[in-house]
Enzyme design. Structure first.
Site, PDB file in Angstrom:
ATOM      1  N   ASP A  26       0.727   2.587   3.095  1.00 51.42           N
ATOM      2  CA  ASP A  26      -0.180   4.188   3.456  1.00 51.42           C
ATOM      3  C   ASP A  26       0.253   5.039   3.496  1.00 51.42           C
ATOM      4  O   ASP A  26      -0.187   6.508   2.932  1.00 51.42           O
ATOM      5  CB  ASP A  26      -0.923   4.099   3.941  1.00 51.42           C
ATOM      6  CG  ASP A  26      -2.596   4.655   3.374  1.00 51.42           C
ATOM      7  OD1 ASP A  26      -2.063   5.011   2.085  1.00 51.42           O
ATOM      8  OD2 ASP A  26      -3.187   4.646   4.048  1.00 51.42           O
ATOM      9  N   HIS A  84       1.325  -1.495  -0.219  1.00 51.69           N
ATOM     10  CA  HIS A  84       0.237  -0.230  -0.226  1.00 51.69           C
ATOM     11  C   HIS A  84       0.946   1.053  -0.158  1.00 51.69           C
ATOM     12  O   HIS A  84       1.579   1.819   0.532  1.00 51.69           O
ATOM     13  CB  HIS A  84      -1.009  -0.085   0.999  1.00 51.69           C
ATOM     14  CG  HIS A  84      -1.554   0.758   1.037  1.00 51.69           C
ATOM     15  ND1 HIS A  84      -3.007   0.699   1.450  1.00 51.69           N
ATOM     16  CD2 HIS A  84      -2.056   2.375   0.701  1.00 51.69           C
ATOM     17  CE1 HIS A  84      -4.160   1.716   1.615  1.00 51.69           C
ATOM     18  NE2 HIS A  84      -3.298   2.459   1.148  1.00 51.69           N
ATOM     19  N   ASP A 142      -8.971   2.333  -3.577  1.00 47.62           N
ATOM     20  CA  ASP A 142      -8.023   3.078  -2.249  1.00 47.62           C
ATOM     21  C   ASP A 142      -8.421   4.768  -2.413  1.00 47.62           C
ATOM     22  O   ASP A 142      -8.521   5.306  -3.850  1.00 47.62           O
ATOM     23  CB  ASP A 142      -6.414   3.612  -2.133  1.00 47.62           C
ATOM     24  CG  ASP A 142      -5.578   3.851  -1.093  1.00 47.62           C
ATOM     25  OD1 ASP A 142      -6.435   4.585  -0.126  1.00 47.62           O
ATOM     26  OD2 ASP A 142      -4.914   2.939  -0.560  1.00 47.62           O
ATOM     27  N   HIS A 184     -10.647  -0.200   0.981  1.00 46.25           N
ATOM     28  CA  HIS A 184     -10.053   0.314   1.565  1.00 46.25           C
ATOM     29  C   HIS A 184     -11.537   0.565   2.885  1.00 46.25           C
ATOM     30  O   HIS A 184     -12.910   1.735   2.329  1.00 46.25           O
ATOM     31  CB  HIS A 184     -10.673   1.297   1.042  1.00 46.25           C
ATOM     32  CG  HIS A 184     -10.079   3.169   1.299  1.00 46.25           C
ATOM     33  ND1 HIS A 184      -8.824   3.645   1.466  1.00 46.25           N
ATOM     34  CD2 HIS A 184     -10.785   3.742   1.108  1.00 46.25           C
ATOM     35  CE1 HIS A 184      -8.730   4.627   1.290  1.00 46.25           C
ATOM     36  NE2 HIS A 184      -9.964   4.907   1.608  1.00 46.25           N
ATOM     37  N   LEU A 222       2.278   7.120  -5.022  1.00 45.19           N
ATOM     38  CA  LEU A 222       3.297   7.281  -5.464  1.00 45.19           C
ATOM     39  C   LEU A 222       3.079   8.424  -6.194  1.00 45.19           C
ATOM     40  O   LEU A 222       4.177   9.360  -6.779  1.00 45.19           O
ATOM     41  CB  LEU A 222       4.042   6.666  -6.012  1.00 45.19           C
ATOM     42  CG  LEU A 222       4.688   5.512  -5.918  1.00 45.19           C
ATOM     43  CD1 LEU A 222       5.562   4.370  -5.800  1.00 45.19           C
ATOM     44  CD2 LEU A 222       5.229   5.989  -4.228  1.00 45.19           C
ATOM     45  N   ASN A 241      -4.687   5.001  -6.514  1.00 48.33           N
ATOM     46  CA  ASN A 241      -6.063   6.868  -7.072  1.00 48.33           C
ATOM     47  C   ASN A 241      -4.896   8.226  -7.211  1.00 48.33           C
ATOM     48  O   ASN A 241      -5.214   8.955  -6.760  1.00 48.33           O
ATOM     49  CB  ASN A 241      -6.373   7.291  -5.645  1.00 48.33           C
ATOM     50  CG  ASN A 241      -5.378   7.082  -4.324  1.00 48.33           C
ATOM     51  OD1 ASN A 241      -3.982   7.189  -4.622  1.00 48.33           O
ATOM     52  ND2 ASN A 241      -5.527   7.922  -3.164  1.00 48.33           N
TER      53      ASN A 241
HETATM   54  O1  DOR Z   1      -5.008   9.160   4.398  1.00 47.66           O
HETATM   55  C1  DOR Z   1      -4.584   8.713   3.537  1.00 47.66           C
HETATM   56  N1  DOR Z   1      -4.281   9.291   2.307  1.00 47.66           N
HETATM   57  N2  DOR Z   1      -5.242   7.569   3.148  1.00 47.66           N
HETATM   58  C2  DOR Z   1      -5.671   6.749   1.776  1.00 47.66           C
HETATM   59  O2  DOR Z   1      -5.794   5.665   1.929  1.00 47.66           O
HETATM   60  C3  DOR Z   1      -5.553   7.188   0.790  1.00 47.66           C
HETATM   61  C4  DOR Z   1      -4.331   8.413   1.013  1.00 47.66           C
HETATM   62  C5  DOR Z   1      -3.654   9.145   0.241  1.00 47.66           C
HETATM   63  O3  DOR Z   1      -4.734   9.052  -0.577  1.00 47.66           O
HETATM   64  O4  DOR Z   1      -3.858  10.425   0.587  1.00 47.66           O
HETATM   65 ZN    ZN Z   2      -6.829   4.569   2.761  1.00 45.80          ZN
HETATM   66 ZN    ZN Z   3      -3.976   4.655   1.194  1.00 46.06          ZN
END
Ligand code: DOR
Ligand code: ZN
Ligand code: ZN
Length: 393
Positions: free
Chosen positions: A265, A18, A112, A139, A21, A52
Protein backbone atom coordinates in the site's frame (compact mmCIF):
# COMPACT_ATOMS: atom_id res chain seq x y z
CA UNK A 1 30.57 -9.28 -13.73
CA UNK A 2 30.72 -10.85 -10.29
CA UNK A 3 28.18 -10.23 -7.56
CA UNK A 4 29.38 -11.39 -4.15
CA UNK A 5 26.70 -13.40 -2.35
CA UNK A 6 28.58 -14.75 0.63
CA UNK A 7 26.15 -15.47 3.47
CA UNK A 8 23.23 -14.07 1.48
CA UNK A 9 19.78 -15.39 0.68
CA UNK A 10 18.42 -15.77 -2.86
CA UNK A 11 14.66 -15.40 -3.21
CA UNK A 12 12.17 -15.10 -6.07
CA UNK A 13 11.58 -11.43 -6.97
CA UNK A 14 8.94 -9.79 -4.81
CA UNK A 15 5.44 -9.12 -6.14
CA UNK A 16 3.46 -6.22 -4.66
CA UNK A 17 -0.29 -6.45 -5.19
CA UNK A 18 -0.88 -2.94 -3.86
CA UNK A 19 1.17 0.09 -4.93
CA UNK A 20 0.15 3.69 -5.60
CA UNK A 21 2.33 5.29 -8.28
CA UNK A 22 0.33 8.54 -8.83
CA UNK A 23 0.81 8.59 -12.60
CA UNK A 24 -1.25 9.96 -14.23
CA UNK A 25 -2.28 12.96 -12.14
CA UNK A 26 0.09 13.53 -9.22
CA UNK A 27 3.53 13.20 -10.78
CA UNK A 28 4.78 15.70 -8.20
CA UNK A 29 4.50 12.90 -5.59
CA UNK A 30 5.49 9.78 -7.59
CA UNK A 31 5.83 8.70 -11.19
CA UNK A 32 5.98 5.29 -12.80
CA UNK A 33 9.72 5.95 -13.17
CA UNK A 34 10.41 6.98 -9.55
CA UNK A 35 8.09 4.31 -8.16
CA UNK A 36 9.76 1.68 -10.36
CA UNK A 37 13.13 2.69 -8.90
CA UNK A 38 11.75 2.38 -5.37
CA UNK A 39 10.31 -1.03 -6.27
CA UNK A 40 13.57 -2.36 -7.76
CA UNK A 41 15.53 -1.14 -4.72
CA UNK A 42 13.00 -2.91 -2.50
CA UNK A 43 13.52 -6.22 -4.32
CA UNK A 44 10.31 -6.17 -6.37
CA UNK A 45 10.10 -7.50 -9.91
CA UNK A 46 6.35 -6.88 -10.28
CA UNK A 47 4.04 -4.29 -8.76
CA UNK A 48 0.32 -3.67 -9.20
CA UNK A 49 -0.38 0.04 -9.62
CA UNK A 50 -3.68 1.01 -8.03
CA UNK A 51 -6.49 2.64 -9.96
CA UNK A 52 -6.99 5.83 -7.92
CA UNK A 53 -5.05 8.01 -10.33
CA UNK A 54 -6.30 11.12 -12.11
CA UNK A 55 -7.84 10.26 -14.50
CA UNK A 56 -8.98 7.10 -12.73
CA UNK A 57 -7.77 3.86 -14.33
CA UNK A 58 -11.29 2.91 -15.41
CA UNK A 59 -10.48 2.69 -19.12
CA UNK A 60 -8.03 0.84 -21.31
CA UNK A 61 -6.42 4.16 -22.27
CA UNK A 62 -5.11 4.58 -18.73
CA UNK A 63 -4.36 0.93 -17.97
CA UNK A 64 -2.43 0.47 -21.23
CA UNK A 65 -0.45 3.65 -20.56
CA UNK A 66 0.59 2.39 -17.12
CA UNK A 67 1.82 -0.92 -18.52
CA UNK A 68 3.62 0.63 -21.50
CA UNK A 69 5.33 3.29 -19.40
CA UNK A 70 6.47 0.65 -16.91
CA UNK A 71 7.99 -1.42 -19.72
CA UNK A 72 9.70 1.67 -21.13
CA UNK A 73 11.28 2.38 -17.72
CA UNK A 74 12.20 -1.29 -17.55
CA UNK A 75 12.95 -1.67 -13.83
CA UNK A 76 9.91 -3.67 -12.75
CA UNK A 77 6.76 -5.00 -14.42
CA UNK A 78 4.11 -2.41 -13.58
CA UNK A 79 0.76 -4.17 -13.84
CA UNK A 80 -2.18 -1.80 -14.00
CA UNK A 81 -5.07 -2.35 -11.61
CA UNK A 82 -8.33 -1.32 -13.24
CA UNK A 83 -11.16 0.41 -11.43
CA UNK A 84 -14.21 -1.78 -10.78
CA UNK A 85 -16.57 1.11 -11.52
CA UNK A 86 -16.56 4.13 -13.81
CA UNK A 87 -14.95 6.66 -11.47
CA UNK A 88 -14.06 5.34 -8.04
CA UNK A 89 -17.15 4.53 -6.01
CA UNK A 90 -19.14 4.84 -9.24
CA UNK A 91 -22.57 3.35 -9.81
CA UNK A 92 -21.75 1.65 -13.09
CA UNK A 93 -19.30 -1.19 -13.72
CA UNK A 94 -16.25 -0.24 -15.76
CA UNK A 95 -15.45 -2.11 -18.99
CA UNK A 96 -13.27 -4.66 -17.27
CA UNK A 97 -13.24 -6.91 -20.35
CA UNK A 98 -11.71 -4.20 -22.53
CA UNK A 99 -9.03 -3.46 -19.91
CA UNK A 100 -8.30 -7.17 -19.50
CA UNK A 101 -7.91 -7.55 -23.27
CA UNK A 102 -5.55 -4.53 -23.62
CA UNK A 103 -1.75 -4.68 -23.74
CA UNK A 104 -1.86 -3.94 -20.00
CA UNK A 105 -3.76 -7.27 -19.63
CA UNK A 106 -5.45 -6.15 -16.41
CA UNK A 107 -5.79 -9.09 -14.01
CA UNK A 108 -7.04 -7.28 -10.95
CA UNK A 109 -9.67 -4.60 -10.37
CA UNK A 110 -10.17 -2.42 -7.33
CA UNK A 111 -11.81 0.83 -6.33
CA UNK A 112 -8.92 1.54 -3.98
CA UNK A 113 -9.49 4.74 -2.11
CA UNK A 114 -13.11 3.63 -2.08
CA UNK A 115 -14.97 0.45 -1.34
CA UNK A 116 -17.69 -0.99 -3.60
CA UNK A 117 -20.35 -0.42 -0.97
CA UNK A 118 -23.51 -1.32 -2.89
CA UNK A 119 -23.89 -5.08 -2.31
CA UNK A 120 -25.77 -5.71 -5.54
CA UNK A 121 -23.11 -3.86 -7.56
CA UNK A 122 -20.39 -5.85 -5.79
CA UNK A 123 -22.19 -9.10 -6.56
CA UNK A 124 -22.43 -8.13 -10.24
CA UNK A 125 -18.77 -7.06 -10.24
CA UNK A 126 -17.74 -10.44 -8.82
CA UNK A 127 -19.75 -12.30 -11.46
CA UNK A 128 -18.41 -10.15 -14.31
CA UNK A 129 -14.84 -10.54 -13.06
CA UNK A 130 -15.29 -14.27 -12.70
CA UNK A 131 -16.54 -14.59 -16.29
CA UNK A 132 -13.35 -12.80 -17.42
CA UNK A 133 -11.05 -14.78 -15.13
CA UNK A 134 -9.89 -11.65 -13.29
CA UNK A 135 -9.85 -10.77 -9.62
CA UNK A 136 -11.67 -8.14 -7.57
CA UNK A 137 -9.59 -6.69 -4.72
CA UNK A 138 -11.84 -5.04 -2.19
CA UNK A 139 -10.68 -2.16 -0.09
CA UNK A 140 -12.82 -3.15 2.92
CA UNK A 141 -14.10 0.11 4.35
CA UNK A 142 -17.85 0.62 4.71
CA UNK A 143 -18.00 4.31 3.75
CA UNK A 144 -20.98 5.11 5.95
CA UNK A 145 -18.85 4.14 8.96
CA UNK A 146 -15.63 5.88 7.97
CA UNK A 147 -16.61 9.50 7.46
CA UNK A 148 -13.83 11.81 8.62
CA UNK A 149 -12.26 9.01 10.55
CA UNK A 150 -8.57 8.60 11.36
CA UNK A 151 -8.45 5.96 14.07
CA UNK A 152 -10.68 3.31 15.58
CA UNK A 153 -12.62 3.89 18.76
CA UNK A 154 -9.77 2.57 20.95
CA UNK A 155 -8.19 4.27 23.94
CA UNK A 156 -5.52 6.31 22.15
CA UNK A 157 -7.96 7.74 19.66
CA UNK A 158 -10.38 8.64 22.43
CA UNK A 159 -7.65 10.33 24.43
CA UNK A 160 -6.63 12.43 21.46
CA UNK A 161 -10.18 13.27 20.51
CA UNK A 162 -9.73 11.74 17.07
CA UNK A 163 -12.90 10.63 15.34
CA UNK A 164 -13.42 6.89 15.39
CA UNK A 165 -12.95 4.52 12.44
CA UNK A 166 -14.61 1.43 13.79
CA UNK A 167 -13.48 -2.13 13.19
CA UNK A 168 -16.97 -2.79 11.86
CA UNK A 169 -16.18 -0.55 8.87
CA UNK A 170 -13.68 -3.15 7.72
CA UNK A 171 -15.12 -6.34 9.13
CA UNK A 172 -18.67 -5.82 7.90
CA UNK A 173 -17.40 -5.59 4.31
CA UNK A 174 -15.06 -8.58 4.72
CA UNK A 175 -17.96 -10.69 6.02
CA UNK A 176 -20.34 -9.43 3.34
CA UNK A 177 -17.91 -10.01 0.48
CA UNK A 178 -17.00 -13.49 1.72
CA UNK A 179 -20.71 -14.35 1.53
CA UNK A 180 -21.15 -12.67 -1.86
CA UNK A 181 -18.16 -14.61 -3.22
CA UNK A 182 -19.64 -17.84 -1.82
CA UNK A 183 -23.03 -17.26 -3.43
CA UNK A 184 -21.55 -16.10 -6.74
CA UNK A 185 -19.01 -18.94 -6.62
CA UNK A 186 -16.18 -16.49 -7.32
CA UNK A 187 -12.93 -15.35 -5.78
CA UNK A 188 -12.44 -12.16 -3.81
CA UNK A 189 -9.28 -10.54 -2.44
CA UNK A 190 -9.23 -8.39 0.70
CA UNK A 191 -6.86 -5.41 0.67
CA UNK A 192 -4.87 -4.39 3.75
CA UNK A 193 -6.42 -6.46 6.56
CA UNK A 194 -5.95 -4.48 9.77
CA UNK A 195 -7.98 -6.03 12.58
CA UNK A 196 -7.97 -9.25 14.60
CA UNK A 197 -11.61 -9.63 13.58
CA UNK A 198 -10.70 -9.62 9.89
CA UNK A 199 -8.21 -12.42 10.52
CA UNK A 200 -10.99 -14.43 12.24
CA UNK A 201 -13.44 -13.76 9.41
CA UNK A 202 -10.99 -14.75 6.67
CA UNK A 203 -10.14 -17.90 8.61
CA UNK A 204 -13.83 -18.74 8.95
CA UNK A 205 -14.48 -18.09 5.24
CA UNK A 206 -11.54 -20.24 4.15
CA UNK A 207 -12.81 -22.97 6.47
CA UNK A 208 -16.13 -22.83 4.59
CA UNK A 209 -14.30 -23.36 1.31
CA UNK A 210 -14.87 -19.79 0.12
CA UNK A 211 -12.25 -18.53 -2.38
CA UNK A 212 -11.02 -15.59 -0.37
CA UNK A 213 -7.47 -14.24 -0.10
CA UNK A 214 -6.10 -11.38 1.97
CA UNK A 215 -3.07 -9.15 2.25
CA UNK A 216 -1.52 -7.25 5.16
CA UNK A 217 0.74 -4.19 4.90
CA UNK A 218 4.19 -3.96 6.50
CA UNK A 219 3.04 -0.98 8.58
CA UNK A 220 0.11 -2.88 10.08
CA UNK A 221 2.57 -5.65 11.03
CA UNK A 222 4.87 -3.23 12.86
CA UNK A 223 3.08 -0.11 14.07
CA UNK A 224 0.20 0.30 16.49
CA UNK A 225 -2.00 3.17 17.57
CA UNK A 226 0.42 4.30 20.29
CA UNK A 227 2.09 6.05 17.33
CA UNK A 228 -0.85 8.44 17.18
CA UNK A 229 0.15 10.06 20.46
CA UNK A 230 2.61 12.30 18.63
CA UNK A 231 -0.16 13.68 16.39
CA UNK A 232 2.34 13.37 13.55
CA UNK A 233 0.32 12.98 10.34
CA UNK A 234 2.95 10.63 8.90
CA UNK A 235 1.07 8.00 10.95
CA UNK A 236 -2.24 8.73 9.27
CA UNK A 237 -3.17 5.83 7.02
CA UNK A 238 -6.22 3.96 5.77
CA UNK A 239 -7.07 1.65 7.39
CA UNK A 240 -5.70 3.24 10.57
CA UNK A 241 -3.02 1.83 12.84
CA UNK A 242 -4.81 -0.45 15.30
CA UNK A 243 -4.05 -1.81 18.75
CA UNK A 244 -1.12 -4.05 19.70
CA UNK A 245 -3.51 -7.03 19.95
CA UNK A 246 -4.45 -6.51 16.29
CA UNK A 247 -0.78 -6.37 15.29
CA UNK A 248 -0.20 -9.68 17.09
CA UNK A 249 -3.22 -11.28 15.38
CA UNK A 250 -2.09 -10.08 11.93
CA UNK A 251 1.40 -11.51 12.45
CA UNK A 252 -0.01 -14.85 13.58
CA UNK A 253 -2.50 -14.85 10.69
CA UNK A 254 0.32 -14.30 8.20
CA UNK A 255 2.45 -17.01 9.83
CA UNK A 256 -0.50 -19.45 9.68
CA UNK A 257 -1.34 -18.65 6.04
CA UNK A 258 -4.79 -17.22 6.91
CA UNK A 259 -3.46 -13.93 5.57
CA UNK A 260 -1.90 -14.89 2.26
CA UNK A 261 0.63 -12.21 1.55
CA UNK A 262 2.24 -8.88 2.31
CA UNK A 263 1.35 -5.91 0.07
CA UNK A 264 2.85 -2.49 0.68
CA UNK A 265 0.00 0.00 0.00
CA UNK A 266 2.91 2.30 -0.90
CA UNK A 267 1.13 5.68 -0.83
CA UNK A 268 3.34 8.68 -1.63
CA UNK A 269 2.07 12.11 -0.60
CA UNK A 270 3.42 15.64 -0.99
CA UNK A 271 4.89 17.34 2.04
CA UNK A 272 2.10 19.92 2.16
CA UNK A 273 -0.46 17.10 2.33
CA UNK A 274 1.30 15.48 5.31
CA UNK A 275 2.67 18.39 7.31
CA UNK A 276 -0.70 19.73 8.26
CA UNK A 277 -3.20 18.90 10.95
CA UNK A 278 -3.93 15.22 11.43
CA UNK A 279 -7.59 15.67 10.56
CA UNK A 280 -6.90 17.17 7.12
CA UNK A 281 -3.68 15.34 6.17
CA UNK A 282 -3.92 12.67 3.46
CA UNK A 283 -3.76 9.05 4.56
CA UNK A 284 -0.91 6.84 3.40
CA UNK A 285 2.74 5.88 3.88
CA UNK A 286 5.67 4.90 1.69
CA UNK A 287 6.38 1.17 1.71
CA UNK A 288 8.29 -0.25 -1.27
CA UNK A 289 11.87 0.34 -0.12
CA UNK A 290 11.31 -0.80 3.47
CA UNK A 291 8.93 -3.77 3.00
CA UNK A 292 11.51 -6.56 3.22
CA UNK A 293 13.15 -5.10 6.31
CA UNK A 294 9.81 -4.72 8.09
CA UNK A 295 8.88 -8.32 7.26
CA UNK A 296 12.22 -9.47 8.66
CA UNK A 297 11.77 -7.34 11.79
CA UNK A 298 8.18 -8.44 12.47
CA UNK A 299 8.11 -12.03 11.17
CA UNK A 300 11.60 -13.51 10.74
CA UNK A 301 13.26 -12.08 13.87
CA UNK A 302 10.50 -13.36 16.23
CA UNK A 303 10.57 -16.78 14.53
CA UNK A 304 7.14 -16.53 12.88
CA UNK A 305 8.51 -17.05 9.35
CA UNK A 306 11.68 -18.55 7.93
CA UNK A 307 13.15 -17.51 4.57
CA UNK A 308 10.95 -20.03 2.76
CA UNK A 309 8.03 -18.22 4.37
CA UNK A 310 9.36 -14.84 3.22
CA UNK A 311 9.44 -16.16 -0.36
CA UNK A 312 5.85 -17.30 0.10
CA UNK A 313 4.37 -14.05 1.47
CA UNK A 314 6.34 -11.55 -0.64
CA UNK A 315 6.49 -13.44 -3.92
CA UNK A 316 4.88 -16.83 -4.48
CA UNK A 317 1.42 -16.25 -2.99
CA UNK A 318 0.88 -12.80 -4.48
CA UNK A 319 1.95 -14.10 -7.91
CA UNK A 320 -0.44 -17.04 -7.56
CA UNK A 321 -3.32 -14.81 -6.45
CA UNK A 322 -3.19 -12.79 -9.68
CA UNK A 323 -1.95 -15.67 -11.82
CA UNK A 324 1.32 -14.14 -13.01
CA UNK A 325 2.91 -16.70 -15.31
CA UNK A 326 6.56 -15.72 -14.93
CA UNK A 327 6.88 -14.34 -11.42
CA UNK A 328 6.92 -15.60 -7.88
CA UNK A 329 7.96 -19.13 -8.67
CA UNK A 330 9.93 -21.29 -6.36
CA UNK A 331 13.44 -21.19 -7.76
CA UNK A 332 13.54 -24.04 -10.25
CA UNK A 333 15.65 -24.91 -13.24
CA UNK A 334 14.31 -23.19 -16.33
CA UNK A 335 12.41 -20.42 -14.53
CA UNK A 336 12.97 -16.82 -15.71
CA UNK A 337 15.52 -15.13 -13.43
CA UNK A 338 13.21 -12.81 -11.52
CA UNK A 339 15.23 -12.87 -8.35
CA UNK A 340 16.30 -10.88 -5.34
CA UNK A 341 19.48 -11.31 -3.36
CA UNK A 342 19.16 -10.34 0.30
CA UNK A 343 21.79 -9.78 2.95
CA UNK A 344 20.09 -11.05 6.13
CA UNK A 345 22.85 -9.74 8.40
CA UNK A 346 22.92 -6.19 7.10
CA UNK A 347 21.17 -3.33 8.85
CA UNK A 348 20.46 0.20 7.68
CA UNK A 349 19.02 3.44 8.94
CA UNK A 350 16.08 4.85 7.02
CA UNK A 351 16.58 8.41 5.75
CA UNK A 352 13.76 9.69 3.58
CA UNK A 353 16.05 11.88 1.50
CA UNK A 354 17.97 8.78 0.41
CA UNK A 355 14.84 6.96 -0.78
CA UNK A 356 14.15 6.82 -4.52
CA UNK A 357 10.55 7.87 -3.99
CA UNK A 358 9.76 11.48 -4.87
CA UNK A 359 7.80 11.73 -1.62
CA UNK A 360 9.24 11.47 1.88
CA UNK A 361 6.33 10.17 3.98
CA UNK A 362 8.00 7.16 5.53
CA UNK A 363 6.94 6.30 9.09
CA UNK A 364 10.34 4.66 9.66
CA UNK A 365 12.51 7.81 9.47
CA UNK A 366 15.73 7.34 11.53
CA UNK A 367 14.83 3.77 12.44
CA UNK A 368 17.53 1.14 12.06
CA UNK A 369 16.07 -1.89 10.29
CA UNK A 370 17.44 -5.39 9.64
CA UNK A 371 18.25 -7.00 6.26
CA UNK A 372 18.89 -5.31 2.95
CA UNK A 373 18.35 -5.99 -0.73
CA UNK A 374 21.76 -6.54 -2.35
CA UNK A 375 20.57 -6.99 -5.93
CA UNK A 376 17.34 -7.38 -7.88
CA UNK A 377 17.14 -9.21 -11.23
CA UNK A 378 14.31 -8.76 -13.71
CA UNK A 379 14.47 -11.54 -16.31
CA UNK A 380 18.16 -11.82 -15.62
CA UNK A 381 19.02 -8.14 -15.86
CA UNK A 382 20.24 -6.35 -12.72
CA UNK A 383 17.73 -3.57 -11.92
CA UNK A 384 19.16 -2.57 -8.56
CA UNK A 385 22.44 -3.28 -6.84
CA UNK A 386 23.99 -2.09 -3.60
CA UNK A 387 21.38 0.62 -3.14
CA UNK A 388 21.57 1.94 -6.70
CA UNK A 389 19.16 1.54 -9.56
CA UNK A 390 20.60 0.19 -12.79
CA UNK A 391 18.84 1.68 -15.77
CA UNK A 392 18.81 -0.14 -19.07
CA UNK A 393 21.53 1.08 -21.47
O1 DOR B 1 -3.75 5.22 3.33
C1 DOR B 1 -4.04 4.96 2.18
N1 DOR B 1 -3.72 5.78 1.15
N2 DOR B 1 -4.72 3.87 1.94
C2 DOR B 1 -5.18 3.58 0.72
O2 DOR B 1 -5.64 2.52 0.53
C3 DOR B 1 -5.11 4.60 -0.36
C4 DOR B 1 -3.89 5.35 -0.20
C5 DOR B 1 -3.69 6.49 -1.12
O3 DOR B 1 -4.04 6.42 -2.29
O4 DOR B 1 -3.13 7.47 -0.68
ZN1 ZN C 1 -7.22 1.04 0.97
ZN1 ZN D 1 -4.14 1.60 -1.27
Amino acid sequence: EIIEADGQVLLPGFVDLHTHLREPGREDTETIESGSAAAALGGFTAVFAMANTNPVADSVVVTDHVWRRGQEVGLVDVHPVGAVTVGLAGKQLAEMGTMAAGVGAVRMFSDDGHCVDDPLLMRRALEYASSLGVLIAQHAEEPRLTVGAVAHEGPTAAKLGLAGWPRAAEESIVARDALLARDANTRVHICHASTAGTVELVKWAKGQGISITAEVTPHHLLLDDSRLETYDAVNKVNPPLREATDVAALRQGLADGVIDCVATDHAPHAEQDKCCEFAVARPGMLGLETALSIVVETMVAPGLLDWRGVARVLSERPAEIVGLPDQGRPIEIGEPANLVLVDPNASWTVTSKDLASISANTPYESMTLPARVTATFLRGRVTAQAGHVRKRD
